[in-house]
Structure formats: C-alpha cells, structure tokens
Design an enzyme around this catalytic site. Structure first.
Site, PDB file in Angstrom:
ATOM      1  N   ASP A 544      -1.629   2.970   5.606  1.00 19.44           N
ATOM      2  CA  ASP A 544      -2.530   2.078   4.891  1.00 19.44           C
ATOM      3  C   ASP A 544      -2.276   0.657   5.397  1.00 19.44           C
ATOM      4  O   ASP A 544      -1.265   0.395   6.048  1.00 19.44           O
ATOM      5  CB  ASP A 544      -2.251   2.188   3.394  1.00 19.44           C
ATOM      6  N   ASP A1020       1.085   2.436  -0.229  1.00 12.80           N
ATOM      7  CA  ASP A1020       1.707   1.829  -1.398  1.00 12.80           C
ATOM      8  C   ASP A1020       0.896   1.979  -2.676  1.00 12.80           C
ATOM      9  O   ASP A1020       1.374   1.611  -3.741  1.00 12.80           O
ATOM     10  CB  ASP A1020       1.943   0.338  -1.144  1.00 12.80           C
ATOM     11  N   ASP A1024      -3.637   6.022  -1.801  1.00 13.21           N
ATOM     12  CA  ASP A1024      -2.945   6.636  -0.664  1.00 13.21           C
ATOM     13  C   ASP A1024      -2.293   7.964  -1.029  1.00 13.21           C
ATOM     14  O   ASP A1024      -1.696   8.612  -0.168  1.00 13.21           O
ATOM     15  CB  ASP A1024      -1.870   5.687  -0.113  1.00 13.21           C
TER      16      ASP A1024
END
Length: 1313
Positions: A544, A1020, A1024
């Site tokens: 990400d 995080d 995700d």
C-alpha cells in the site's frame, strides 16, 4: 469520515439506463475473510433488492434538479460499467461451510475503509457469459454473510423491560466465552484437534499394531512413548493457553456496571446484564455491551468515545443521543420500543428506529456505543442494551487471522511421500524375502534360528510350540512388523523440532532492536509462527502507499482558490487573465500559528479583505467548507467541556478526527482564521476572523466509496441554506455547474475550471493528495424536496444507505467550483533505500494504492521505485474492448510473448525472474528524454507497423506498468488475466492506482495462482486486510489507521524500512536454517532405518532387532534432537552486515539453493553410503568373533549417534558455547543413557556396555565408521566449494578473511541472532 456504506456496482448497458429495465438483484455483503479456516473482522452490510432501480431513480432525481447536466455522465464515470460485464468469482471459506460469490475489482476505491470491506455483487438480467479461467476457485477466499436476512423481522428492544424483550428466550446473555475447552471436553476435544495431523494418526496406527502379539517388535510401553510424549506436551501447552482464556473471561464477566433496577442505578455484574436494560456509564469506564444512547451529561447530547479496543484507533469519536429521548433522563421514565437490525459484524453501520410517544425516530451508527469502547471527556452516559454477550459487534469480530503453511513445509510433504514410498518398498523387500526363506526352509524350521516352531530354553517354556500362522500370514505380519521397525523413516520429531526452531527464531526477531520503531514505541511482532522461513523466499511485494510508504501524517501544502494557486514554491506566471508577482506567490513571507501550519501571506492578505468580490467570497466559502464539511471533533486540551468560552487561539483546541486528511484540512482552516470550535448534532460553530458563526446542520451525507465525496447542508444565520461539499476530483468535477448562457460568466467559469484542473495535475505530479471543494445555494423547493427524501431515507429499515445516496444526489449537483487542496503525505524514513535494496535482492515491488495516477507515479519516483530510464506503460481503459486492445498493443510494442503453460521450464523461470530480454522479439530504442511514457489510454493504433517505425530496440529496456482500478474491473473479471499477467511479469515495476480493497487481493491472487513465487503484502489500514490475507506472507504496519491490518497480519512492524532487514537478514537466516534442518532430519532418520534394514537382510528377513527398544525410541527424541534445535535457531551462514551490504545474497532463497529435490536425492545417496559403512564395518570386524547381538547393537547405537552429530557439525558456520554443549553434550548423554540402560538387570543387554568399552577394537571400529562414512561428503564439499563456489560461500570466505567492508556504527555480529 467514512460511513462504511456498501459499494453498489450499479450500471445499465453502455447507453443510458432504461427506466423499465428489470432491477438486477444486488447482494451487498462484507468481507468475512480471505482464508480457508477462519474469518477476520470484516462484515457484510445489506441486501439491496432494487439496486438498479434505485440507481435509475437517483439519476432521474439529479436530472430533475440539473437538466442537461454532466451529472449522469459523471456518475457513469465512477460507477461500474456494464452489468453484464461482471461475473462472479467462486470463492470458498470453511468457517460456516457456506459459499458466496464476489467480484474482483467490482468495487470502487475506499478512501477510509473501516474494518469492514463492502463488496457489491451484481448478477445481470442478461444472459451470463460462459465461465472462464477467471472464475476458478481461489485458494484464499472471501466469506460473506447477510446480516439483513431477517430485516423484515427486526429485533424488538423494549426499553427498561428486559423480560418482555426476551420473552421468547431468543437473546443471549452478556456472558462471553473465548475459551475452547471445559474440564469435561478438554481431553476428547484436544485429542480430536491434535489428530487432525496425519502424522499423528500414522504413529497412532503404528503404536496400535505394536500392541498385537504377532507384531510386538518393540516393548509395548516403549512404542507408545514417542506419541504420548508429543500429545502430552501439546496438551499441556493448549491447556495453559485455554486456562488463561478462562481467567480472562472470568475477569471480564465479573466486572460491574450501573444498571437501572427498581428506579435506581445499582451495580450489576456484566454477565447478568440483559437486552432491554438501561445502563449508566461514567467517564473512563468501558462499555459492557452494545447500547443505544438515551442521554449524556453534555448539554449538546454528545458523548466522546475511544474505540482503541475495537479497531485500534486512538482518536476520539463522537456519539449522539437523540433530542427526543432527553425527557427520559429528566423524568426518569424509561420507555419506548427500538426496532433494530439483527446482530452483525459491521462496526461502522447500524440501522434502527425508535418508537417513542407516537413518533418514529431514526437511529444510526452515531447513536450506538459498542462493547469495548471507553467513555472519554464525558461525565456520564445512559443507554439501553440492544446487543449483549456473543451477539455484540466486538465479539462477532473477535476472530483470528487465517493460518498459513510455509512453502518449505509443502516441499517437505512432497519428500515425505518419497520416503513413504521407500518405506513401503523396504517393507515389501523384507516381507518377500521372508516368504522365500520360509518356503525354502519349511521342512527344517525347528533346526534353524529365527523361525523355530518350538522353544528351546530352560524352564516351563521349553519345548512349547510357537504360534506359527502359516507362510501367508507370516509374510503379512512381517510386512507390518517392518513398518513398525522402520517407522521413524517418517520423522514425527520433525514437527516438534520445527515448532521449537520457529519459536526460537521468532524470539530473536522480536528482540532485534534494529526493528523497533522509537517514534511510535512499536516493537516487531510475530503473529504467526508457521511461515518464518517464507521470509527468505519472497519474490513479489505488494505494498500500500498511504501509511505504508508514507507517514500518513497529512500536511496542508497548497490550495487552488478561484483559479489561483496558493502555497506553491514554484513560480506561477499566469493565473486566469492577470499576472502574479514573484513576491506574491512565494512562500518567503510565512507565519506559523500554534497549529504549526505554514501559511501563505498572499492568501492571508486576501482573507483579511472585506467580503466583497467573487474571489473573496469564493475564498470565504472555501475555508468555511474545510471547517464545516467533516466529522472532526474539537476537543479542549485543558479538558474543558465548553469550548465556546475558551481563549480565541488556534493552539488551545485539539482536533480529533477519523481521517488524517480531515484533521489536516480543519487545522489549515484554523490557521487561516476559520476555526472550528464546536460541533453538535444540530449545529456547528466556526470562528471566522474573530467572529463566531453558528451554522445549523440540516443534514450530513458522509463520505462513502460509491459517491467518493461528502456534503453537509447548513443554514446560515441569514436563513440561507447551502450545501458544502468536498471529494475526489473524479467525483466532484462531474457534478459542477454547467455553463450559463451568459458568455462572459461562462468564459470565466471555464477558465477557473481549467486552471483548477491544471493545478490538480500539478499537485498530483508533486505527490500531493487532492480534493475538490464546491458549494451551492439551495432554493426553497430544492431544500423541501431533499428534506422529504432525506427524512424518509433516515427512518428506513431497508436499503437505508441506497436511499440516502438518492437523497444526496438531489443536492450534490450544479455545484459552484470553489477550488482544490493539495495535502502532502511525506515518505517514511529509509523507504527509498529499502526499496532499492529489495530490488537488488531480486524482489519485485508492486504498489497498490487508491490515489490518483499522477500521485502514484510521483511517489514511485521519490521512493526510487521508478527510475528515469524506465519506459512507462500506462493503461487506462474504460471498457473490456479497450483494455483488451491496450494490453495487446503494449505486448506487441515491447515484443512480450504470451504465456504458455506448456512451454519449457527455462522460459517459465525467465518470466518469473523478470528477464524480459528473453521474452521479447521486436527491436527499438529508448528516447533520450529520460523516462519514456508509453501511454495507451483509449486510442487504439490500427496499424501496428507504426510501432516499428517509431520505436527502436526495447530488448534491454526496463518497463514499468501503471494501471488503474477501472481497467482492472474489466481485466480481472474477463479472460484478460493472462494478458495482464504476461505484461506485468515482464515489467520491473507495477503500480496499480485507484484500486478498491478487493482489487488489491485480486492482483495478489493473479500472481499466486499463476506462479509458484512467494508473495508478501504489506499495509496499514483496513482496506489492506484482504490483500494481506491473500498473500503468502502478510505484514501489518502499526500506523495511523488503526490496527485492523496488524490484527490480520502474520508479522507487524512500525516502519516500512524494517522490511529490508526482516527479509534480507532474518528471512535469509530462517530459510537457510529450516532448509538445512529438514534435510538433516531426513538424513538422520534414514541412516538409522537403513542400518536396521541391512541387519534384517542378514537375519533371514526376520524383523528382529539388535538394538534395545529404548535405544530405538530415544534415538530421535533425546540422542540427536537437541543439536538439531540449537543449530536451527543459532546457526548463521553470514553476518547481518554482509547480508545488508550485498542484497543479492538473498537470491539464494529465490533459487531454492538451500532446499530442492536435487539436494534431497544427494542427501539420500550420502545416507545410503553412511548406512552401509555403519553396518558393514562392525559386521566384517566381528564376523568371526563370539560377540552377541546386544553388544553389536550397542556399537551401532553409539556409532550412529556420533556419526550424525559430526555430520551436523560439518555444516555449522557459527560456533558458540551453546552449540558446543548441544553437539558434544548429546554424544555424552548417549553414553550416559546406554550405561543406565545396560545397568538394569532385567534387560537382555545387561552389562554389554561395560564389556565393549574395555575393548580397543570397539573404539577403533567407531573411529573407522566416522572417517569412512564422512570422507566422501568432506571430499565433495571441498571440491565443490573450490571449483564451483556459490555466492554465499564466496561471501563467507571473504568475511573470514576480513575483506568485506563493515558498516559504520554497526554492532558486533554476536549481538544479533
């Protein structure tokens, strides 16, 4: 600022939607898990039966307000495309043995996803396409459940009447239970779980066979000892863990809370609280159950809660009680009826209504407080229990991360099958030989050893008959007896050894201070102990961007207002029709208020002017929107509950928000003189240049991932009603006001829009996050129509989210463009260096982000993911046809061959390693301008020969693929996956922008399902989670977006840069250790079994043993196990300095140098030789002696233990005190055990060790066995390392010769294990 509303994948055909089109059934659920066993804390929202119809209604509503506007066309831009283009992907999940279907990529981006991910699944009324490869079953999948399955039979909660509420005894109590076992169920349930391992079943069968008289090869007790030992140790561990759960449950259930009883609030234990009871909570106390707020101590009916125990987020959130329920608190008469949805996992959605005094009051997510939340900055609250115990959202979300198995373990299982086949062959040889021997000697069995039909001994047994079952049965019994004797060919101890080694490795990874984040205080976490070694074989990293590569600490940097750019360090020479001087546009004149925001003096000068002129009014509305259109909570740093009386300073207020973007925007507005000082359910107070303005909040449409925008409807003191909105550019630009008939005004509006779009492109190219700001004055008719639809939608128990979107569409149109913002999200420290090292190690880094394409490219350049000499292939398709041709043209341009799974293995390996030079056929050259942008965005070249004319040699070019989420919708859902796969693996870098959470998982699965390469996903946020659970290894970042990613991950850390050390150092060590340990365990057990096999061949295939029962049992459990564990934990082939300085050493794991089939068979050949030496050296030495069988067994026992331990010592590169104690201590322990066993008079081998140890021949035979057994191995190692050394061997030699540079400031090598 997200409400977690479902992603409705709505659309019609390629043309305009027909009003009469049959509504497509749309099932909206929430992501349960991407695993095979357990589900994670993600839930499902609603079931909208009339989604397509609602979409049509929404467009009709917009068209009535905004005739001939761009809204419908704009909606089509960010809605999914043709519904018949979607087909569902079968997925499996076994938690509840149910299956649903989910569409990869059929969801738009979630800017702030809560812990639930909402996915829309569309089935069109048109005929579906024939299933293709993209519809295959995924090995890691998603689970869905429908919380609204009983929405037409809602849960009825009678306030302060728990008996009537639960008159059918259908609701659970508030007692929770997280333990697995009770005293009664522990033994059977634990054994049942343990015997899910097939190896345990195998050894149970072996032990059972050994209890039968004809098959009693070992002593019956000795044969049970290994299995009982393993079962006992595991049961103790499981029992201790469950005892801790019982203790935690007991402490939790016995906590007390104030409950309304007989008119007074009295203490009551949590476990006895029931649905319908009224509970009072004081400040800093924890909610015992899910409650609807009835009242608070705050005069504005606000309660501040902290949800860290629920979702990990530490910022405060607001909850409100309805004004209609205030009379309950003052009068003390609690009554009413609440109709709410059935229990579900969605912590960000709540649908209910309250019937009070003939009124129907809507209740939503802002009116409920959940179990586990803490009350902050509020003296007390009173609420009614709606969900208790196991039905609370917290308990429904308390599931574990999916279990994963390592890559090496799967290879180990493959080799175990080979050893099983070898075991069957050896047993068959013994049985066949025994049958032949019996047939040839059937007439004189009484005169021959091993098979006498009568006992020849002293005592009562003399001359008694044996149980001779005949040749056929004796052959069968011989086969089973051989299986019992050779059972350790399948090493049961290997499972325990691997667990112990992984625990030790995890201990040192957690203790590595170089992976501690001092800024956040977070330590490295090992949440899964099954896949440590997989860290050394990662080929693909899927990352990400926001919060993972960047800090997720937003800073307001630039703003575009009324077509002018403010805050830019670059010179703007022309904005609209007038010049801007260098001094006016620079950042040379700044002031830093207590908020710490850099302020543009030119913009401040504009804001200090009177509210006259369109530019000044636009700036006023711009910052008023920033201050009002959000869900940020102003909190006094002095803990004052009344902010109105605070000093008029920015620094006196702390802003708490669910989104870092919102906090940055509100803080920036405060710095520019628009300070948010109060927020309630009914009004907002903003201080503008020292003057407070009260805005009545008439309605709030929070951000969702379908609309991608947020709006608030407010009434100003002069009774003007306005809608203030902000959102993504793709969402906002399509709903702006169309051109007027007034040519002058139209021209100015067009220039403002053009300038703003140019500024947005500039912000994105600088890596800034962008938002567009707009507003609109509502007429009385518009407001009345919206208010009617809004109130109807707010009280709806079904399809509330869809109806609220329809209401929002009435006012979110014909907006006036106010400007845009640019927010900087800085890179984390060490990210560029980490990515560079990972790429040098042969690891491909892919970035999957929801940001704009330009922002993603800019971040890619700044973090060294993209380089200036790369050719960018940008694919932005808006239909399946376009995407197909874009992919085909890109492959043709760079000569990328289509993947053929029947090609030879070398080609496949070249593809997987990214060697594109071997996959290309066309020629071309790279332009001198640096990074070449090969943009393929919808215009399909009809003549492919143009490429050969314009493009030179691309054989050595490095490619980077940039693809957006809209293209992935069509590619992942159609038979274009193979085309994308061919193109992607030929690129050094892949960046996917504007992708939804489920699309991230789809991209990961694209690689997992088509290659054997190991994948790692790192993120995080909650968006995700699906990607983390889909990948072979999931890593969570302890960032600003809560702990959802951490809770779903296998490993967790504080910063992305630690990934470099985790993979290159600990991953390499773990892989090398586990790989060597598995091979050594196979060797250790096979050499022992083959030694016994040679002995049986010389004893008429009789399945007799020369070793004692206890020696056979202790061999793998005591004599040789400890050195294996110690070496598996502490051995290091290279120091951490060397591994970090030369990242290419990591490729040893990628190329399977530590463990492969070739090494396995070489090890088996070495094992065969050593077993022959072990047996035949004593055999020929004592061939003509009178040594008995037990003395020979004593020699073989000590010889094999010394041999395998010295064999292990030859492979140790790091000798420490513990290693010496383990190796040589095991040999000494073997002698001691043999002395003890031979000292027991009842054993047949009584006294043999004393006789043998006194013989010189005994010790010479042991030395000869060791020298002859290990000599071939030693010679081969010397020759191979001299003439064909590996990179690791070269680096080790250089390290020993002190030729490698040492990093400055690094610790001694002995500090890190």
């Amino acid at each position: 600022m997200s409400t977690g509303e479902p992603l409705l994948l709505l659309s019609g055909t390629s043309g305009s939607p027909s009003k009469h089109q049959a509504p497509a059934r749309l099932s909206v659920g929430s992501l349960g898990c991407l695993c095979q066993t357990d589900s994670f804390s993600l839930s499902l929202y609603e079931d909208c039966d009339t989604a397509s119809l609602n979409h049509v209604d929404e467009e009709e509503a917009v068209s009535r307000i905004c005739p001939e506007s761009d809204v419908s066309r704009g909606a089509e831009r960010f809605q999914s495309a043709d519904s018949n283009l979607f087909h569902c992907l079968s997925v499996e999940c076994s938690q509840k043995e149910r299956q649903w279907k989910v569409s990869w990529g059929g969801a738009t981006e979630m800017q702030r996803s809560p812990s639930s991910l909402e996915i829309g699944v569309v089935s069109s009324s048109q005929p579906q396409e024939k299933p293709n490869r993209s519809q295959r079953v995924r090995n890691k999948s998603s689970q869905f459940e429908d919380p609204f399955s009983s929405e037409h039979d809602p849960r009825l909660i009678y306030i302060n009447d728990p008996n009537r509420t639960n008159d059918r005894y259908e609701f659970t109590g508030n007692e929770i239970r997280t333990s697995k076992y009770t005293l009664i169920t522990f033994l059977p349930k634990n054994l049942f779980i343990q015997f899910h391992r097939l190896a345990y079943v195998y050894f149970l069968v072996i032990a059972a066979l050994n209890q039968l008289p004809p098959l009693a090869v070992f002593g019956r007790t000795a044969s049970l000892f290994p299995l009982l030992f393993v079962l006992f140790v595991t049961a103790i561990k499981d029992g201790y863990e469950d005892w801790r759960r019982h203790r935690s449950d007991r402490n939790e259930n016995n906590r007390e809370a104030l409950v309304l009883q007989s008119g007074d609030f009295r203490l009551k234990t949590w476990k006895n609280i029931c649905s319908g009871e009224v509970v009072k909570i004081h400040s800093n106390e924890t909610m015992p159950c899910d409650m609807v707020l009835l009242g608070t101590s705050d005069p504005n009916d606000i309660a501040y809660i902290q949800t860290m125990n629920l979702d990990g987020e530490s910022n405060l959130k607001t909850r409100y009680s309805r004004q209609e329920t205030i009379s309950m608190i003052s009068d003390g008469s609690y009554s009413g009826l609440i109709k709410c949805e059935q229990p579900n996992r969605n912590i960000y959605e709540f649908t209910a209504t309250m019937e009070l005094n003939s009124q129907r009051i809507p209740l939503g997510q802002s009116n409920i407080v959940l179990r586990g939340c803490q009350l902050k900055n509020t003296e007390w609250i009173i609420g009614v229990v709606v969900y208790a115990g196991q039905e609370t959202k917290a308990m429904l979300n308390s599931t574990i991360s999916p279990s994963k198995s390592s890559n090496l373990e799967s290879y180990m299982n493959r080799e175990t099958l080979w050893l099983s086949a070898f075991l069957l062959i050896t047993c068959s040889v013994v049985a066949t030989g025994m049958g032949v021997w019996l047939f040839r000697n059937s007439k004189n069995l009484d005169a021959l050893p091993y098979y006498r039909k009568k006992y020849f001994t002293f005592g009562r047994e003399n001359r008694k008959d044996f149980r001779f079952y005949g040749i056929a049965l004796e052959i069968f019994f011989s086969f089973l007896s051989s299986v019992i004797i050779f059972q350790i060919m399948i090493p049961i101890s290997l499972y325990i050894t691997m667990e112990l080694v992984r625990v030790g490795q995890s201990y040192f990874m957690i203790g590595d201070t170089r992976m501690h984040d001092s800024s956040s205080g977070s330590r490295f976490q090992c949440r899964s102990l099954n896949i440590n070694e997989d860290l050394g074989q990662i080929r693909y990293i899927f990352s990400d961007k926001t919060g993972t590569l960047t800090q997720n600490k937003m800073e307001f940097q630039q703003a575009s207002i009324y077509g002018k750019n403010f805050g830019s360090s670059l010179q703007v020479t022309r904005d609209l029709s007038y010049e801007t001087s260098t001094t006016e546009s620079s950042w040379q004149q700044r002031r830093k208020p207590k908020s710490g925001v850099n302020v543009d003096s030119v913009l401040m000068a504009l804001l200090n002017q009177p509210l006259i002129g369109e530019e000044r009014l636009a700036a006023h509305d711009f910052f008023l929107t920033l201050a009002a259109c959000n869900t940020v909570i102003p909190v006094s740093k002095e803990n004052s509950l009344d902010l109105i009386n605070e000093i008029n300073e920015v620094g006196i207020i702390d802003y708490q928000g669910e989104s870092p973007d919102e906090q940055a925007l509100v803080t920036a507005a405060s710095a520019y003189g628009y300070m948010l000082v109060e927020r309630t359910t009914g009004h907002i107070v903003v201080e503008v240049q020292g003057e407070r303005i009260r805005l009545d909040v008439l309605g709030l449409h929070e951000f969702d991932s379908v609309r991608k925008r947020m709006s608030v409807i407010v009434r100003f003191p002069d009774n003007i009603v306005k809608v203030l909105a902000k959102g993504a550019d793709t969402s906002m630009l399509s709903i702006l006001r169309r051109a007027d008939d007034d040519g002058l005004h139209s021209s100015l509006h067009a220039k403002i829009r053009e300038a703003t779009e140019n500024h947005l492109s500039g912000y994105s190219s600088e890596g800034l996050r962008t938002l567009v700001i707009g507003s609109k004055n509502l007429t009385g008719a518009e407001f009345s129509e919206w208010q009617e639809r809004y109130e109807e939608a707010s009280t709806s128990m079904t399809e509330r989210s869809a109806k609220l979107r329809q209401a929002a569409a009435l006012v979110e149109c014909n907006l006036t463009l106010l400007g845009a913002t640019g927010i900087e999200d800085k890179l984390q420290d060490g990210v560029p260096e980490a990515i560079e090292s990972l790429r040098q190690a042969g690891i491909k880094v892919w970035v999957l982000t929801g940001d704009k394409q330009e922002t993603a490219i800019s971040i890619g350049l700044s973090c060294r993911l993209l380089t200036q000499n790369m050719d960018l292939i940008i694919i932005n398709g808006s239909s399946e046809f376009e995407c197909r041709h874009l992919l085909a043209d890109a492959k043709a341009k760079f000569g990328i061959k289509s993947s053929d799974f029947g090609r030879d293995c070398r080609d496949i390996e070249d593809m997987c390693n990214g060697d594109v030079s071997k996959l290309r056929t066309s020629n071309g050259h790279v332009s001198d301008s640096g990074m070449q942008n090969v943009e393929l965005t919808g215009v399909i070249a009809s003549d492919k020969s143009e490429y050969s004319e314009r493009v030179g040699n691309f054989a050595d070019a490095e490619l980077a693929l940039i693809i957006d989420g809209s293209s992935l919708v069509y590619i992942l859902e159609k038979d274009l996956e193979s085309e994308l796969f061919d193109l992607a693996i030929s690129c050094k870098v892949v960046i996917c922008c504007r992708v939804a959470p489920l699309q991230k998982a789809g991209v990961v699965d694209l690689i997992k399902s088509r290659t054997s390469d190991m994948t790692l996903a790192i993120g995080d946020g909650a968006n995700d989670v699906s990607m983390i659970q889909m990948a072979d290894v999931g890593v969570g970042i302890c960032g600003q977006e809560g702990r959802q990613a951490v809770m779903a991950s296998d490993f967790a850390m504080g910063q992305f840069r630690f990934l470099k050390r985790l993979l290159l150092v600990h991953g390499h060590w773990n892989y090398q250790r586990i790989a060597h340990m598995i091979l050594y365990n196979f060797y250790r057990n096979a050499v022992f079994v083959l030694m016994l096999f040679w002995y049986i061949l010389h004893t008429a295939y009789s399945a007799t043993l020369a070793l004692t029962d206890w020696s056979s049992v202790f061999y793998s459990l005591i004599y040789t196990s400890i050195p294996t564990v110690v070496v598996g934990i502490l051995n290091k082939d290279l120091s951490h300095n060397t591994l970090l300085h030369y990242p290419r050493l990591y490729e040893a794991g990628l190329q399977n140098e530590g463990y492969n089939l070739t090494l396995f068979w070489i090890t088996m050949l070495d094992t065969l030789w050593q077993s022959l030496v072990l047996f035949y050296v004593p055999f020929f030495t004592y061939n003509i002696s009178t040594m008995d069988i037990w003395s020979m067994g004593s020699l073989w026992t000590i010889a094999v233990v010394i041999l395998v331990n010295i064999h292990l010592a030859m492979d140790i590169q790091r000798w420490v005190l513990i290693t010496h104690l383990a190796i040589w201590g095991s040999i000494a322990a073997t002698f001691l055990c043999m002395v003890l066993i031979d000292s027991i008079p009842i054993f047949p081998n009584y006294g043999t060790i004393y006789t043998m140890a006194a013989s010189r021949t005994y010790w010479l035979s042991v030395c000869l066995i060791i020298v002859l057994g290990l000599l071939p191995r030693f010679v081969c190692k010397v020759v191979y390392q001299t003439f064909w050394p590996s990179d690791i061997q070269i680096a080790r030699e250089a390290e020993l010769l002190k030729k490698l540079p040492r990093q400055l400031g690094s610790r001694p090598d002995s500090d890190i294990s």
